[in-house]
Design an enzyme around this catalytic site. Structure first.
Site, PDB file in Angstrom:
ATOM      1  CG  HIS A  47       1.365  -4.405  -8.930  1.00  0.00           C
ATOM      2  ND1 HIS A  47       2.127  -5.061  -7.996  1.00  0.00           N
ATOM      3  CD2 HIS A  47       0.350  -3.825  -8.246  1.00  0.00           C
ATOM      4  CE1 HIS A  47       1.598  -4.879  -6.796  1.00  0.00           C
ATOM      5  NE2 HIS A  47       0.521  -4.132  -6.915  1.00  0.00           N
ATOM      6  CG  HIS A  93       2.808  -2.118  -0.454  1.00  0.00           C
ATOM      7  ND1 HIS A  93       2.750  -0.870   0.093  1.00  0.00           N
ATOM      8  CD2 HIS A  93       2.003  -2.066  -1.547  1.00  0.00           C
ATOM      9  CE1 HIS A  93       1.945  -0.098  -0.608  1.00  0.00           C
ATOM     10  NE2 HIS A  93       1.475  -0.804  -1.613  1.00  0.00           N
TER      11      HIS A  93
END
Length: 719
Positions: A47, A93
């Site tokens: 990430h 998200h």
């Protein structure tokens, strides 16, 4: 406090491979502390480090005369003339939203808004692109409600209009919903703020809300597949407060205007760790933090927890020392925390001190610039088999199958939960193609769109990547806007599987080719990998968010068809049905190749449309559902019927690219045909608007009946 001993199980729990841990040992020439392990885990996960994708991301075009700042900062910055710039980015998200839909989606909106105002821009528009599992899946309804309410709850309270987006459903998302959030803001082109720290001995300042234990380990969680232990990950989801974020924005913009800010960075993924490391790395400096000074809302927080917390509404700043009192007064006025928590140092070190003890002392460059980068094995997606014959169908039945499904029915159930008018500059609301806002105080306007067809990308990643960019280009051109630049949100499965990595490589190749051909550089973006549950990946979904400019609002193509207007198609129609909406919704098939994208034609047709906007009453691009769906949607929005001159299934429902549907008066249609002849672009009259029926060469139904089906489909499915 005694930290736990480092074990193989602990290393694995932190998402580090054995070879990565071996590299940590080599860099440190010793074993890491528990806090250091957490910091490496946060900075070296997918990430934050893009370790599987950075090699390929470097192939994307990121520059152009309009680009002020490309990838690498919190958001991209593009010149819109008159000393102004638009600042924008899209981020995912996904994992948090699947675990805790409301807070996951809400904090996704909060994070992307911070990325924009961290650059010194006031947010003026938001979008979102959402993918859910099949409607019948037991979790889908809960996810749709939670995500939509979370987006609306945060964005509405913060006060930014949501002007566009997309929603889709597919069984491949049963175990992983996708929540991609976009935000754009306006700034003076000469007043952009960056994150690179500068100056030795400068104070490092913590701004905003207090730190809690919410979100600890969130970035690492977002870099892993899901399994049956998914509920255990709930504590890694952050909790947002849009009213605090609104105050934080106002305080930051006021602080920036004061001249106190040297550099500033949003605390997003990996919180204090990532923000401090990025500021130091970009500025070629080290950072020393004293965690005793970090404002905490929970007692007895450890160094590990403080460094990895992803509590929301927080910033990190390097401050001009002489401005400390003035800066603190601004944050006191807005009732927000302001604390000097460290300093910049002239060494390649990241030092964490707490309660009289050093918990971490690491080479800072190793955390960011020297993070692992993999050239993962990949295999190209095999060429799709030729599509089998598609039976002809009654065109009205085909249309009903599309508009009666939440994929293609009206999305008003979604966007009516969003404030689309706040700030009073929205010119074109969601549901009508690209959203448009006025650039406040000027005659200019900005257009926004988010696009991708994951089924195309799965069948043919290169063409699917091209198509996502081309559709964004068309949506901007269809409202008369000149496409400026794009942001990408690359959602894929596990990159350690060569076939998944091949999808990513192919999609980036296609995106790059289209961006170069259409002068739409990628100026920001996000990669979200490991979107799998129990080994089942999502469809490859490289969402493209794009921004276009209208030099004057008078240039907007924003009208509607009227009775007597001619329906015209710009572009060639061959009737491509591979991977089409008709195949999926009528025949339950997902076969064939993606449509070919002719980038020269895309560019020429977009330029023709924009050059002749004065002759055009309304326009829309042709994409999912082809001409039949586009003609119905244009007519339905105007409350008027439409007649098309043929009922042939491929011609009505084919999804050939580089096409637009245009509505124009009879005289304007004649003039457009003349101009098309001069420009050498294909333009065909295909029907007319008027009456109260939708008629495809004699196959007809009342607009009222079809409109009722179209407007009820989404709410009937999940409402």
């Amino acid at each position: 406090m005694q930290e736990p001993a480092i074990t193989d199980e602990l290393i694995e729990a932190h998402g580090l491979k054995p070879e990565e841990y071996a590299e940590i040992l080599r860099l440190l020439n010793r074993g890491p502390t528990f806090t250091e392990l957490g910091i490496f885990s946060a900075m070296w996960n997918e990430h934050c480090s893009y370790k599987s994708s950075k090699r390929w991301l470097r192939t994307l075009p990121t520059e152009g005369p309009q680009v002020i700042c490309g990838p690498g900062e919190n958001a991209g910055v593009v010149d819109i003339g008159d000393g102004q710039a638009v600042v924008f980015k899209m981020e995912s998200h996904n994992h948090p939203s699947y675990i805790e839909p409301y807070q996951g989606a809400a904090t996704g909106v909060g994070g992307i808004l911070r990325d924009v105002f961290t650059m010194g821009a006031r947010p003026v528009a938001a979008m979102n692109a959402l993918s859910f599992g099949e409607v019948s899946h037991p979790k889908t309804r809960q996810l749709v409600h939670g995500v939509v309410e979370g987006i609306g709850g945060y964005g509405n309270c913060f006060g930014v209009p949501t002007v566009g987006g997309e929603v889709r459903f597919h069984p491949a998302c049963n175990g992983n919903c996708l929540v991609n959030a976009f935000a754009a803001g306006l700034a003076d082109a000469d007043s952009i703020f960056y994150s690179a720290a500068s100056g030795v001995g400068m104070p490092v300042v913590y701004l905003g809300a207090k730190t809690g234990r919410d979100g600890v380990g969130g970035a690492t969680m977002a870099s892993a597949e899901f399994d049956e232990g998914i509920e255990e990950k709930r504590p890694t989801v952050q909790v947002g407060d849009p009213f605090t974020e609104k105050r934080l924005m106002e305080a930051c913009l006021e602080l920036m205007a004061s001249g106190a800010v040297i550099s500033i960075q949003d605390m997003g993924a990996a919180g204090l760790t990532c923000s401090a490391v990025e500021m130091g790395d970009k500025g070629g400096l080290g950072i020393r933090l004293d965690l005793d000074r970090v404002p905490c809302r929970e007692a007895n927080m450890t160094a590990y927890e403080m460094m990895l917390s992803e509590s929301q509404e927080r910033m990190l700043m390097v401050l001009r020392p002489e401005k400390e009192d003035e800066a603190k007064a601004i944050f006191d006025k807005w009732d927000l925390d302001f604390a000097i928590v460290g300093e910049t140092i002239d060494e390649d070190r990241f030092v964490i001190e707490h309660k009289g003890r050093t918990w971490a002392d690491l080479p800072l460059k190793a955390l960011s610039g020297n993070a692992p980068a993999y050239d993962r094995p990949w295999v190209a997606t095999p060429a799709a088999a030729p599509i089998e014959d598609v039976p002809g169908i009654d065109p009205i039945d085909g249309l009903k199958a599309l508009i009666g499904h939440p994929d293609h029915g009206s999305k008003h159930w979604v966007y009516e939960q969003y404030d689309t008018q706040v700030m009073a500059d929205t010119v074109r609301r969601p549901g009508l193609g690209a959203g448009v806002i006025r650039v406040h105080g000027t005659d200019k306007a900005l257009a926004f769109t988010a696009d991708v067809n994951p089924c195309y990308v799965r069948a043919n990643p290169v063409e699917g990547g091209k198509q996502a960019v081309a559709e964004a280009y068309r949506n901007l051109s269809a409202v008369g806007a000149r496409p400026l630049a794009a942001t990408d949100n690359l959602n894929f499965g596990n990159p350690e599987k060569p076939e998944i990595m091949g999808q990513l490589v192919g999609a980036i190749e296609g995106i790059g080719a289209a961006c170069r051909a259409l002068d739409m550089p990628i100026v920001s973006g996000n990669v979200s990998l490991y979107n799998e549950t129990d080994g089942q990946p999502i469809l490859p979904t490289p969402t493209i968010g794009a921004v276009g400019l209208l030099d004057h609002l008078d240039d907007l193509i924003g009208g509607q068809p009227e009775a007597g207007h001619i329906a015209m198609v710009l572009g060639e129609t061959d009737g491509h049905l591979g991977q089409s909406a008709l195949l999926r919704k009528v025949f339950n098939r997902e076969d064939g190749d993606a449509p070919h994208v002719d980038l020269d034609a895309e560019r020429a047709h977009g330029a023709f449309l924009r050059a002749n906007r004065a002759l055009i009453a309304a326009a829309t691009d042709l994409s999912d559902g082809g001409l039949a769906l586009a003609a119905f949607e244009m007519a339905e929005a105007a409350g008027i019927g439409v007649t098309l001159d043929f009922a042939d299934t491929p011609l009505l429902f084919g999804e050939d690219q580089a096409r637009y549907l245009i509505a124009a008066s009879f005289d304007s249609a004649e003039a457009l045909m003349v101009e098309a002849g001069k420009a050498g672009v294909p333009l065909l009259c295909v029907g007319r608007f008027g009456g109260d029926m939708v008629d495809f060469d004699g196959a007809a139904a009342s607009l009222a009946e079809l409109s009722s089906l179209y407007r009820g489909a989404f709410a009937d499915a999940v409402g």
